[in-house]
Design a protein around this motif. Structure first.
Motif, PDB file in Angstrom:
ATOM      1  N   VAL A   1       9.318  31.155  46.689  1.00 43.80           N
ATOM      2  CA  VAL A   1      10.307  30.198  46.173  1.00 43.80           C
ATOM      3  C   VAL A   1      10.882  29.390  47.332  1.00 43.80           C
ATOM      4  O   VAL A   1      11.481  29.946  48.254  1.00 43.80           O
ATOM      5  CB  VAL A   1      11.443  30.917  45.422  1.00 43.80           C
ATOM      6  N   GLN A   2      10.710  28.068  47.289  1.00 43.75           N
ATOM      7  CA  GLN A   2      11.218  27.206  48.364  1.00 43.75           C
ATOM      8  C   GLN A   2      12.208  26.152  47.872  1.00 43.75           C
ATOM      9  O   GLN A   2      12.960  25.593  48.661  1.00 43.75           O
ATOM     10  CB  GLN A   2      10.050  26.503  49.062  1.00 43.75           C
ATOM     11  N   ILE A   3      12.209  25.907  46.569  1.00 42.54           N
ATOM     12  CA  ILE A   3      13.091  24.877  46.001  1.00 42.54           C
ATOM     13  C   ILE A   3      13.751  25.436  44.745  1.00 42.54           C
ATOM     14  O   ILE A   3      13.089  26.059  43.910  1.00 42.54           O
ATOM     15  CB  ILE A   3      12.318  23.598  45.623  1.00 42.54           C
ATOM     16  N   ILE A   4      15.047  25.196  44.608  1.00 44.69           N
ATOM     17  CA  ILE A   4      15.768  25.633  43.404  1.00 44.69           C
ATOM     18  C   ILE A   4      16.590  24.474  42.854  1.00 44.69           C
ATOM     19  O   ILE A   4      17.233  23.727  43.606  1.00 44.69           O
ATOM     20  CB  ILE A   4      16.683  26.843  43.708  1.00 44.69           C
ATOM     21  N   TRP A   5      16.523  24.329  41.532  1.00 45.18           N
ATOM     22  CA  TRP A   5      17.480  23.469  40.830  1.00 45.18           C
ATOM     23  C   TRP A   5      18.526  24.393  40.235  1.00 45.18           C
ATOM     24  O   TRP A   5      18.209  25.318  39.480  1.00 45.18           O
ATOM     25  CB  TRP A   5      16.814  22.647  39.718  1.00 45.18           C
ATOM     26  N   TYR A   6      19.779  24.160  40.588  1.00 44.27           N
ATOM     27  CA  TYR A   6      20.874  25.068  40.249  1.00 44.27           C
ATOM     28  C   TYR A   6      21.906  24.362  39.373  1.00 44.27           C
ATOM     29  O   TYR A   6      22.442  23.314  39.737  1.00 44.27           O
ATOM     30  CB  TYR A   6      21.540  25.547  41.545  1.00 44.27           C
ATOM     31  N   LYS A   7      22.155  24.951  38.223  1.00 46.19           N
ATOM     32  CA  LYS A   7      23.189  24.433  37.328  1.00 46.19           C
ATOM     33  C   LYS A   7      23.900  25.611  36.683  1.00 46.19           C
ATOM     34  O   LYS A   7      23.306  26.347  35.903  1.00 46.19           O
ATOM     35  CB  LYS A   7      22.581  23.521  36.259  1.00 46.19           C
ATOM     36  N   GLU A   8      25.147  25.810  37.033  1.00 48.83           N
ATOM     37  CA  GLU A   8      25.904  26.958  36.546  1.00 48.83           C
ATOM     38  C   GLU A   8      27.286  26.544  36.050  1.00 48.83           C
ATOM     39  O   GLU A   8      27.758  25.436  36.307  1.00 48.83           O
ATOM     40  CB  GLU A   8      26.046  28.017  37.641  1.00 48.83           C
ATOM     41  N   ALA A   9      27.919  27.459  35.341  1.00 48.83           N
ATOM     42  CA  ALA A   9      29.269  27.258  34.830  1.00 48.83           C
ATOM     43  C   ALA A   9      29.905  28.627  34.641  1.00 48.83           C
ATOM     44  O   ALA A   9      29.250  29.665  34.821  1.00 48.83           O
ATOM     45  CB  ALA A   9      29.243  26.486  33.517  1.00 48.83           C
TER      46      ALA A   9
ATOM     47  N   LEU B   1      21.753  20.711  43.188  1.00 51.07           N
ATOM     48  CA  LEU B   1      22.756  21.150  42.225  1.00 51.07           C
ATOM     49  C   LEU B   1      23.100  20.044  41.240  1.00 51.07           C
ATOM     50  O   LEU B   1      23.186  18.869  41.603  1.00 51.07           O
ATOM     51  CB  LEU B   1      24.028  21.600  42.935  1.00 51.07           C
ATOM     52  N   SER B   2      23.320  20.436  40.012  1.00 51.82           N
ATOM     53  CA  SER B   2      23.839  19.533  38.985  1.00 51.82           C
ATOM     54  C   SER B   2      25.053  20.187  38.350  1.00 51.82           C
ATOM     55  O   SER B   2      25.108  21.415  38.207  1.00 51.82           O
ATOM     56  CB  SER B   2      22.788  19.254  37.901  1.00 51.82           C
ATOM     57  N   SER B   3      26.010  19.370  37.971  1.00 51.03           N
ATOM     58  CA  SER B   3      27.174  19.887  37.245  1.00 51.03           C
ATOM     59  C   SER B   3      26.935  19.716  35.753  1.00 51.03           C
ATOM     60  O   SER B   3      25.881  19.262  35.315  1.00 51.03           O
ATOM     61  CB  SER B   3      28.441  19.154  37.699  1.00 51.03           C
ATOM     62  N   ARG B   4      27.908  20.073  34.958  1.00 49.29           N
ATOM     63  CA  ARG B   4      27.756  20.089  33.504  1.00 49.29           C
ATOM     64  C   ARG B   4      27.706  18.689  32.889  1.00 49.29           C
ATOM     65  O   ARG B   4      28.186  17.723  33.460  1.00 49.29           O
ATOM     66  CB  ARG B   4      28.928  20.856  32.881  1.00 49.29           C
ATOM     67  N   THR B   5      27.157  18.624  31.707  1.00 49.58           N
ATOM     68  CA  THR B   5      27.258  17.421  30.894  1.00 49.58           C
ATOM     69  C   THR B   5      28.646  17.381  30.246  1.00 49.58           C
ATOM     70  O   THR B   5      29.415  18.337  30.319  1.00 49.58           O
ATOM     71  CB  THR B   5      26.192  17.416  29.790  1.00 49.58           C
ATOM     72  N   TYR B   6      28.940  16.295  29.596  1.00 50.87           N
ATOM     73  CA  TYR B   6      30.211  16.131  28.893  1.00 50.87           C
ATOM     74  C   TYR B   6      30.396  17.249  27.861  1.00 50.87           C
ATOM     75  O   TYR B   6      29.465  17.625  27.160  1.00 50.87           O
ATOM     76  CB  TYR B   6      30.211  14.781  28.195  1.00 50.87           C
ATOM     77  N   ALA B   7      31.620  17.775  27.783  1.00 50.49           N
ATOM     78  CA  ALA B   7      31.897  18.868  26.845  1.00 50.49           C
ATOM     79  C   ALA B   7      33.051  18.547  25.909  1.00 50.49           C
ATOM     80  O   ALA B   7      33.696  19.447  25.374  1.00 50.49           O
ATOM     81  CB  ALA B   7      32.190  20.158  27.612  1.00 50.49           C
TER      82      ALA B   7
ATOM     83  N   PRO C   1      20.047  31.209  59.073  1.00 49.05           N
ATOM     84  CA  PRO C   1      20.739  30.325  58.114  1.00 49.05           C
ATOM     85  C   PRO C   1      21.389  31.128  56.995  1.00 49.05           C
ATOM     86  O   PRO C   1      20.835  32.125  56.526  1.00 49.05           O
ATOM     87  CB  PRO C   1      19.617  29.434  57.591  1.00 49.05           C
ATOM     88  N   GLN C   2      22.551  30.684  56.576  1.00 46.36           N
ATOM     89  CA  GLN C   2      23.287  31.361  55.511  1.00 46.36           C
ATOM     90  C   GLN C   2      23.014  30.758  54.142  1.00 46.36           C
ATOM     91  O   GLN C   2      23.356  31.330  53.115  1.00 46.36           O
ATOM     92  CB  GLN C   2      24.794  31.286  55.806  1.00 46.36           C
ATOM     93  N   SER C   3      22.397  29.597  54.154  1.00 43.62           N
ATOM     94  CA  SER C   3      22.185  28.849  52.915  1.00 43.62           C
ATOM     95  C   SER C   3      20.955  27.969  53.082  1.00 43.62           C
ATOM     96  O   SER C   3      20.471  27.760  54.202  1.00 43.62           O
ATOM     97  CB  SER C   3      23.413  27.981  52.619  1.00 43.62           C
ATOM     98  N   ALA C   4      20.446  27.472  51.979  1.00 49.26           N
ATOM     99  CA  ALA C   4      19.449  26.408  52.034  1.00 49.26           C
ATOM    100  C   ALA C   4      20.184  25.084  52.236  1.00 49.26           C
ATOM    101  O   ALA C   4      21.415  25.021  52.162  1.00 49.26           O
ATOM    102  CB  ALA C   4      18.638  26.370  50.736  1.00 49.26           C
ATOM    103  N   TRP C   5      19.443  24.027  52.496  1.00 48.67           N
ATOM    104  CA  TRP C   5      20.002  22.674  52.531  1.00 48.67           C
ATOM    105  C   TRP C   5      20.419  22.309  51.107  1.00 48.67           C
ATOM    106  O   TRP C   5      19.669  22.538  50.164  1.00 48.67           O
ATOM    107  CB  TRP C   5      18.944  21.718  53.058  1.00 48.67           C
ATOM    108  N   LEU C   6      21.614  21.746  50.958  1.00 51.68           N
ATOM    109  CA  LEU C   6      22.165  21.462  49.636  1.00 51.68           C
ATOM    110  C   LEU C   6      22.266  19.966  49.370  1.00 51.68           C
ATOM    111  O   LEU C   6      22.569  19.177  50.270  1.00 51.68           O
ATOM    112  CB  LEU C   6      23.560  22.078  49.500  1.00 51.68           C
ATOM    113  N   SER C   7      22.037  19.603  48.129  1.00 51.88           N
ATOM    114  CA  SER C   7      22.149  18.213  47.717  1.00 51.88           C
ATOM    115  C   SER C   7      22.443  18.143  46.225  1.00 51.88           C
ATOM    116  O   SER C   7      22.143  19.069  45.472  1.00 51.88           O
ATOM    117  CB  SER C   7      20.839  17.466  48.005  1.00 51.88           C
ATOM    118  N   TRP C   8      22.996  17.010  45.828  1.00 51.18           N
ATOM    119  CA  TRP C   8      23.065  16.729  44.402  1.00 51.18           C
ATOM    120  C   TRP C   8      21.669  16.527  43.843  1.00 51.18           C
ATOM    121  O   TRP C   8      20.819  15.894  44.487  1.00 51.18           O
ATOM    122  CB  TRP C   8      23.867  15.455  44.146  1.00 51.18           C
TER     123      TRP C   8
END
Length: 351
Positions: A191-199, A238-244, A285-292
């Motif tokens: 695993v080298q790439i993750i798309w992350y969306k949580e709430a 990372l992505s944030s939530r859609t409208y709720a 490294p403590q984390s991967a590189w992060l982006s929107w």
């Protein structure tokens, strides 16, 4: 003369008045034209400066898409996806992401480079919305003839698994993730790439002053855990939530969906600003590189600047989970992002 030189909001009065004056002057028509043209440029430049001043002083008083803030602020905070109100990655962070993307190679089950038989594993991490949206995205990506044949897409998200649950090292969720990787014929080392969306399920703190930072801290812990569980992880989008605003219950209604965007924004800004717990370089490294990744939120049916809207038909009856149309909308935004972003094209597209 005071009336002649009176300024209106767009400077038009000034231009007309000056044009009338120079008609009285004994100069050639060519010189007259050049003078008026220069005056128009000067007036328009002044108006542009005044417009920017107005934007910089704009105070936004209700939730709006982060991408539409411009120079505005909400309770003293600038919007935008990245620092200083910008929707564009800072140059240095973007360059680092591109360099990392270009370094990604197919890996075998032991995590070693294997150009012939290895895989580049992209995986989603998150809750029910994430798995539903991933299930719509993967077929679109798989059908694309320009996709890298070494790229393997795995849905690692699971319903009911919110940020609090997955942030436990021994959470059953992580066994589910491993089972899905195994079913796909790969391991965590690939695993080298993750798309992350949580709430967070049913949060209670409604305060803008505290909740986004609280959620950001949970996201930061999750980024460290991802790097620990997937040692070769290089990029997290990372992505944030859609409208709720259509939500009928307390699962994750507004303002929490909007707040989640602020949490992601601040998390990424922390890494850009050099917070050590999110370091992605060096020997440890403590984390991967992060982006929107794609940003989804807008205020329901009110179009944001790029035209995105969310209607009631984009949701299931609970107003939280996406309907088929909502899933497809997210899937298309994901595909557009990963097939065009400079930090993803090196590994997403066929080379």
């Amino acid at each position: 003369m005071k009336k002649i030189f009176k300024f209106d909001s767009n400077g038009l009065t000034t231009v007309i008045a000056m044009a009338q004056i120079i008609k009285l002057l004994k100069i050639s028509s060519k010189a007259r034209f050049a003078f008026v043209a220069s005056l128009i440029l000067i007036v328009f430049a002044c108006n542009k400066d005044r417009e920017q001043d107005r934007e910089e002083n704009l105070v936004i008083t209700s939730p709006a898409p982060l991408t539409d803030f411009g120079y505005g602020t909400f309770r003293g905070y600038t919007g935008g996806l990245y620092p200083n109100g910008s929707n564009i990655r800072p140059i240095n962070h973007n360059s680092a992401g591109i360099a990392i993307a270009k370094s990604i190679k197919p890996l075998n089950i032991s995590g070693s480079t294997d150009e012939s038989n290895g895989k580049i594993v992209w995986m989603s991490v998150g809750m029910s919305n994430t798995t539903q949206e991933t299930s719509a995205f993967i077929p679109i990506a798989q059908a694309y003839s320009g996709k890298n044949q070494k790229l393997l897409l795995v849905d690692g998200a699971e319903g009911g698994q919110d940020i609090v649950k997955i942030n436990l090292e021994s959470a059953p969720y992580w066994q589910t993730v491993n089972n899905r990787l195994t079913a796909a014929g790969v391991t965590a080392l690939q695993v080298q790439i993750i798309w992350y969306k949580e709430a967070e399920i049913a949060p209670r703190d409604t305060a803008f002053a505290t909740y986004p930072n609280s959620l950001k801290d949970k996201f930061a812990l999750s980024m460290q855990m991802l790097k620990s569980k997937f040692p070769n992880l290089k990029l997290v989008y990372l992505s944030s939530r859609t409208y709720a605003g259509w939500a009928t219950g307390t699962l994750n209604p507004e303002p929490y969906a909007w707040y989640s965007g602020w949490a992601v924004k601040r998390l990424i800004e922390d890494q850009i600003n050099g917070v050590s717990s999110l370091n992605y370089t060096g020997a440890q490294p403590q984390s991967a590189w992060l982006s929107w990744g794609p940003y989804f939120w807008t205020e329901g049916t009110k179009p944001r600047d790029d035209g995105v809207t969310w209607g009631l038909s984009d949701y299931q009856t609970d107003g939280v989970h996406p309907s088929n149309s909502g899933r497809l909308k997210i899937a298309n935004m994901l595909f557009e992002f990963f097939s065009t972003d400079p930090t993803s094209t090196p590994w997403f597209l066929k080379q």
